[in-house]
Design a protein around this motif. Structure first.
Motif, mmCIF file in Angstrom:
data_model
loop_
_atom_site.group_PDB
_atom_site.id
_atom_site.type_symbol
_atom_site.label_atom_id
_atom_site.label_comp_id
_atom_site.label_asym_id
_atom_site.label_seq_id
_atom_site.Cartn_x
_atom_site.Cartn_y
_atom_site.Cartn_z
ATOM 1 N N ASP A 20 2.437 2.255 4.118
ATOM 2 C CA ASP A 20 1.402 1.773 3.207
ATOM 3 C C ASP A 20 0.240 1.156 3.973
ATOM 4 O O ASP A 20 0.382 0.728 5.125
ATOM 5 C CB ASP A 20 1.974 0.722 2.241
ATOM 6 N N TYR A 49 -2.981 -1.748 3.591
ATOM 7 C CA TYR A 49 -3.454 -2.927 2.884
ATOM 8 C C TYR A 49 -4.833 -3.313 3.405
ATOM 9 O O TYR A 49 -5.216 -2.956 4.529
ATOM 10 C CB TYR A 49 -2.493 -4.105 3.077
ATOM 11 N N ASN A 93 -3.893 3.155 -2.644
ATOM 12 C CA ASN A 93 -3.286 4.325 -3.265
ATOM 13 C C ASN A 93 -4.127 5.532 -2.863
ATOM 14 O O ASN A 93 -5.313 5.595 -3.175
ATOM 15 C CB ASN A 93 -3.258 4.183 -4.787
ATOM 16 N N LYS A 99 -3.880 -3.189 -2.006
ATOM 17 C CA LYS A 99 -3.003 -2.145 -1.476
ATOM 18 C C LYS A 99 -3.586 -0.786 -1.818
ATOM 19 O O LYS A 99 -4.073 -0.564 -2.930
ATOM 20 C CB LYS A 99 -1.598 -2.275 -2.076
ATOM 21 N N GLN A 129 -2.019 -1.085 8.483
ATOM 22 C CA GLN A 129 -0.880 -0.299 8.018
ATOM 23 C C GLN A 129 0.404 -1.103 8.107
ATOM 24 O O GLN A 129 0.677 -1.775 9.105
ATOM 25 C CB GLN A 129 -0.744 0.975 8.843
#
Length: 307
Positions: free
Chosen positions: A282, A284, A303, A301, A278
Motif C-alpha cells: 500500500d 500512504y 487507491n 491512503k 510505501q
C-alpha cells in the motif's frame, strides 16, 4: 492508471505543551520502524518564537490518527548564530547510504530586503536517534543558476545513484503587482548524497497564470514509471501530480493528483508538503493542511484504479 486518495484524518497539530511544536506543525516525513506497523514521523514544528525545529512522533499505520508517542524535545535544532540555519530547520527528508541514515533539511535565516533566505543542509543520524550536521554550510551550494535560495526537496534512490528533486527560487517580486517569490522544482543526482551534480534542469514549472510557488516533491516508482506529487500555489497551496519515464523529464497533470481540498475542516483551504511512502503493498501520503500545516498534519491512503 488513476489515483484516488482516501483521507484517513488528521494525525497531529501544534501543542503548547511540546516546546518544539508549540505554535505550528508542518512538513513531515515517515520512516518505518524495522518491519513493523510502527512509523516514526519526523515533523517540522515551530516554537513560541516562531522558529522551526524538527521533532518526532510515533504512529501505528493500522490506526494512524492515534499518536502513540510524542518526543518532548526536538531531535534537530537551530544552527549557529549567523549560519544559514540559525533561525529554523524544516522539511526533513531521510535517505540511507552505506548503512548510514542522512537527513536533508531546509535552513532559514532572516534577511533585510527580503523576508528570508533558505539553504539545503545535510545531517547524519547518531546512535541515540539525534542528528548531527555533516556540514555547517549548505550541502547544495548556491551557484550561478541557483543563486537566491534552495528549499524543500525529495529524493529517490535506485542502484548506484540518488535522485534529488529540489526547490529553486527564480526571483523575488519587486512590485505590488507581483507575488512575493517565484520557485520551481529542479533535478540533481549523486552517488553518495554529499556531492551533487546538477545542470539547471527544471522538472516542474508553472503552468497557471496565478501560480508562483512549486515545492516539496515526493517521488515513487510503479511499473517502471515515476510518479511525483508536489505542492503548487496560487492563492493557496494544492497538491499537484506529474509522471516520468526517465525520472528527469516530467509531464504535469494535476487533474490526476487524486486528492482535493475538503469542503470544511483542517484541510479545506490548503493542502501541501506531501510525503508519499510505501507500506508493504500500500501507499500512504502525509500532507499538511490549512495555513501551511498550522491546523495539522494528516494522512491519506492510495487507491490505484487501473484503466
Amino acid at each position: 492508471m488513476k489515483f484516488e486518495w482516501h483521507k484517513l484524518g488528521k494525525i497531529i497539530s501544534c501543542n503548547e505543551d511540546i516546546p518544539w511544536m508549540a505554535t505550528w506543525t508542518g512538513a513531515s516525513y515517515a520512516r518505518r520502524v524495522d518491519n513493523s506497523n510502527l512509523y516514526e514521523i519526523f515533523v517540522t514544528g515551530r516554537d513560541n518564537k516562531n522558529r522551526s525545529k524538527i521533532g518526532k512522533i510515533i504512529i501505528d499505520i493500522t490506526d494512524p490518527t492515534k499518536v502513540l508517542h510524542v518526543d518532548k524535545n526536538e531531535i534537530f535544532s537551530l544552527g549557529d548564530l549567523g549560519a544559514f540555519d540559525e533561525n529554523g530547520v524544516s522539511y526533513p527528508w531521510l535517505f540511507t547510504h552505506n548503512n548510514e541514515t542522512y537527513m536533508l533539511y531546509v535552513g532559514w535565516r532572516p534577511t533585510v530586503l527580503t523576508p528570508f533566505t533558505l539553504g539545503l543542509g545535510l545531517a547524519k543520524e547518531l546512535c541515540d536517534g539525534l542528528f548531527q550536521r555533516v556540514s555547517r554550510a549548505p550541502i547544495l551550494p548556491l551557484n550561478n543558476e541557483d543563486y537566491l535560495s534552495i528549499g524543500s526537496c525529495g529524493t529517490f534512490k535506485e542502484r548506484d545513484k540518488i535522485r534529488l528533486y529540489y526547490t529553486s527560487f527564480l526571483k523575488w517580486g519587486t512590485s505590488s503587482g507581483e507575488h512575493k517569490h517565484y520557485y520551481v522544482i529542479k533535478y540533481a543526482e549523486s552517488s553518495d548524497g554529499i556531492h551533487w551534480e546538477r545542470n539547471n534542469h527544471i522538472c516542474i514549472n508553472a503552468i497557471y497564470d496565478d501560480e508562483f510557488s512549486i515545492c516539496r516533491p515526493s517521488v515513487i516508482k510503479i511499473n517502471d514509471v515515476y510518479h511525483m506529487w508536489f505542492s503548487y500555489r496560487g492563492e493557496n497551496y494544492s497538491l499537484g501530480y506529474a509522471y516520468s519515464i526517465d525520472g528527469i523529464n516530467w509531464i504535469r497533470d494535476d487533474a490526476k493528483a487524486g486528492i482535493a481540498h475538503s469542503n470544511i475542516g483542517w484541510d479545506s483551504k490548503m493542502q501541501c508538503y506531501s510525503h508519499v511512502f510505501q507500506h508493504d503493498d500500500d501507499y500512504y501520503m502525509l500532507y499538511c493542511g490549512n495555513n501551511y500545516g498550522k491546523e495539522g498534519v494528516g494522512i491519506a491512503k492510495l487507491n490505484i484504479i487501473h484503466d
